[in-house]
Write an enzyme that holds these catalytic residues in place. Structure first.
Site, mmCIF file in Angstrom:
data_model
loop_
_atom_site.group_PDB
_atom_site.id
_atom_site.type_symbol
_atom_site.label_atom_id
_atom_site.label_comp_id
_atom_site.label_asym_id
_atom_site.label_seq_id
_atom_site.Cartn_x
_atom_site.Cartn_y
_atom_site.Cartn_z
ATOM 1 C CD GLU A 1 8.078 12.748 0.420
ATOM 2 O OE1 GLU A 1 9.230 13.073 0.769
ATOM 3 O OE2 GLU A 1 7.852 11.882 -0.444
ATOM 4 C CE LYS B 1 5.294 5.145 -2.082
ATOM 5 N NZ LYS B 1 4.025 4.593 -2.611
ATOM 6 C CB SER C 1 2.754 -0.191 -7.913
ATOM 7 O OG SER C 1 1.390 0.016 -7.577
HETATM 8 C C1 PLP Z 1 3.090 5.140 -3.458
HETATM 9 C C2 PLP Z 1 2.456 4.128 -4.317
HETATM 10 C C3 PLP Z 1 2.107 4.413 -5.655
HETATM 11 C C4 PLP Z 1 2.254 5.771 -6.280
HETATM 12 O O1 PLP Z 1 3.543 6.242 -6.402
HETATM 13 P P1 PLP Z 1 4.312 6.388 -7.798
HETATM 14 O O2 PLP Z 1 5.473 7.226 -7.450
HETATM 15 O O3 PLP Z 1 3.388 7.023 -8.773
HETATM 16 O O4 PLP Z 1 4.683 5.015 -8.224
HETATM 17 C C5 PLP Z 1 1.576 3.396 -6.423
HETATM 18 N N1 PLP Z 1 1.362 2.161 -5.910
HETATM 19 C C6 PLP Z 1 1.680 1.846 -4.636
HETATM 20 C C7 PLP Z 1 1.425 0.456 -4.155
HETATM 21 C C8 PLP Z 1 2.233 2.814 -3.800
HETATM 22 O O5 PLP Z 1 2.535 2.490 -2.535
#
Ligand code: PLP
Length: 393
Positions: free
Chosen positions: A106, A84, A373
């Site tokens: 948000e 993010k 992620s």
């Molecule tokens: C917010 C988040 C996601 C989901 O968001 P995407 O916009 O689909 O990438 C996935 N993994 C983590 C660790 C997150 O914080």
């Protein structure tokens, strides 16, 4: 037309927001080609966020699963622990260039709120985060972090008091204060140009994978995969491979307790085309076309829609989307922790779970890249509880 992906995308917003979207689009079209902007962004990515993130060959995982070679793209190693930060640094820098002094955002679980508050602190901007009342109660630690970073957290009580209501409220609030405020949207969703801005900022993930894979293996991978909430880490993982037909693209959606139950957030598997949050795309809806309440163990994947570019990639058949249940994600969370010493975010564990299914069916000379992620520290207490343990935060 700009901002369309097949039939998806567009700008389905009240007239009062059209001026703000146009201003943002014009500014973005200018700065994305401005070498100074790109240099400043690269410096923030490298020096502040810790990029490039590593592409790690998961040797033990590969050996134990006994099929394709598995690499992990380590977005979990970034500052603030997830992908993010890529998005918020880019949007905050853009907002600053546009002369804005205030960010609004948000948040559902609080991850994007914390990232936005981080970027605002760094860039000396004010920050207001809209968060569902229900989520505020569930995510006390992230509320504290946002406040510690200097942000104001505004409770949203409309609807179910969760993420979708926070998005609606933030969009409305933006309409009242666009002169000095940028809306830092948290995923590759919403009206044009947001899905494109967020995708371009997250595309650093696939740009790096491509370069790192050429060094490591001298060729492109056979599969790249990532979890999909709104779809920003997945579209970032896919982007530079979309025009490489030899690379399969797989998005892993949160099936919750299963796609045949009402407790699911698997939009492609269970949703229909609709219009919400300013875009046409697939959404989980009831028979009246109202947005359905969604559920997943993973707060970050608990969104009733999917970004319009993913909807287009699904329609064209270029990318594949698969559902992964809570149970499968929890098993993958534990498995990756044990085999590689890497505790993934429960969101990311959805992608790991699907890799565990397909890797053994592939030849040993094939290559899979999984984008991790985020890191899983934030999920440990919840997973312990899910497994029947007692762990207090
Ligand atoms: C917010 C988040 C996601 C989901 O968001 P995407 O916009 O689909 O990438 C996935 N993994 C983590 C660790 C997150 O914080």
């Amino acid at each position: 037309m700009e901002g369309r992906f097949g039939i998806h995308g567009g700008q389905y917003v009240p007239e009062s927001l059209m001026g703000a979207l146009k201003e943002l689009e014009d500014a973005y079209n200018f700065y994305k080609n401005d070498p100074t902007f790109q240099e400043e962004l690269t410096r923030l990515f490298n020096d502040y966020a810790g990029r490039p993130s590593r592409l790690y060959f998961a040797n033990k995982l590969t050996r134990e699963l006994g099929g394709a070679k598995i690499y992990l793209k380590r977005e979990d190693m970034n500052h603030t622990g997830a992908h993010k930060i890529n998005n918020v640094l880019g949007q905050a820098l853009l907002a600053k260039k546009m002369g804005k002094t205030h960010l609004i955002a948000e948040t559902g679980a609080g991850q994007h709120g914390v990232a936005s508050a981080t970027a605002a602190a760094l860039m000396d901007m004010e920050c207001t985060v809209y968060m569902g009342q229900e989520d505020i109660e569930r995510q006390a630690l992230n509320v504290y972090k946002m406040q510690l970073l200097g942000a104001k957290v505004v409770p949203v009580t409309s609807g179910t008091g969760t993420l979708k209501d926070a998005v609606s409220e933030a969009m409305c609030a933006w309409g009242r204060c666009v002169t000095d405020t940028h809306y830092c949207l948290g995923s590759s969703v919403g009206p044009h140009p947001f899905p494109i801005i967020v995708r371009d900022l997250q595309a650093v993930i696939s740009k790096e994978i491509k370069e790192q894979m050429m060094v490591a293996e001298g060729r492109l991978p056979d599969v790249v995969m990532a979890c999909v909430g709104g779809g920003s880490n997945a579209i970032g993982t896919f982007y530079h491979f979309i025009d490489e037909p030899g690379v399969r693209l797989i998005g892993c959606e949160a099936a919750g307790r299963g796609v045949d139950t009402l407790e699911t957030a698997a939009t492609i598997s269970t949703g229909d085309v609709g219009i919400f949050h300013g875009m046409k795309s697939y959404f989980c809806q009831n028979e009246d076309g109202q947005i359905a309440p969604v559920y997943s163990i993973s707060a970050g994947l608990d969104y009733p829609g999917i970004g319009p570019e993913h909807a287009g990639l699904y329609d064209s058949g270029r990318a594949q989307y698969v559902p992964v249940t809570d149970d499968e994600a929890v098993a993958a969370f534990e498995y990756l922790s044990r085999t590689e010493g890497v505790i993934p975010a429960i969101e990311s564990a959805h992608a790991v779970a699907h890799a565990m299914k397909i890797a053994p069916t592939m030849d040993k000379d094939k290559i899979i890249v999984i984008t991790l992620s985020g890191r899983g520290d934030k999920d440990c207490a919840a997973i312990a509880r899910y497994k029947g343990g007692k762990l207090y935060e």
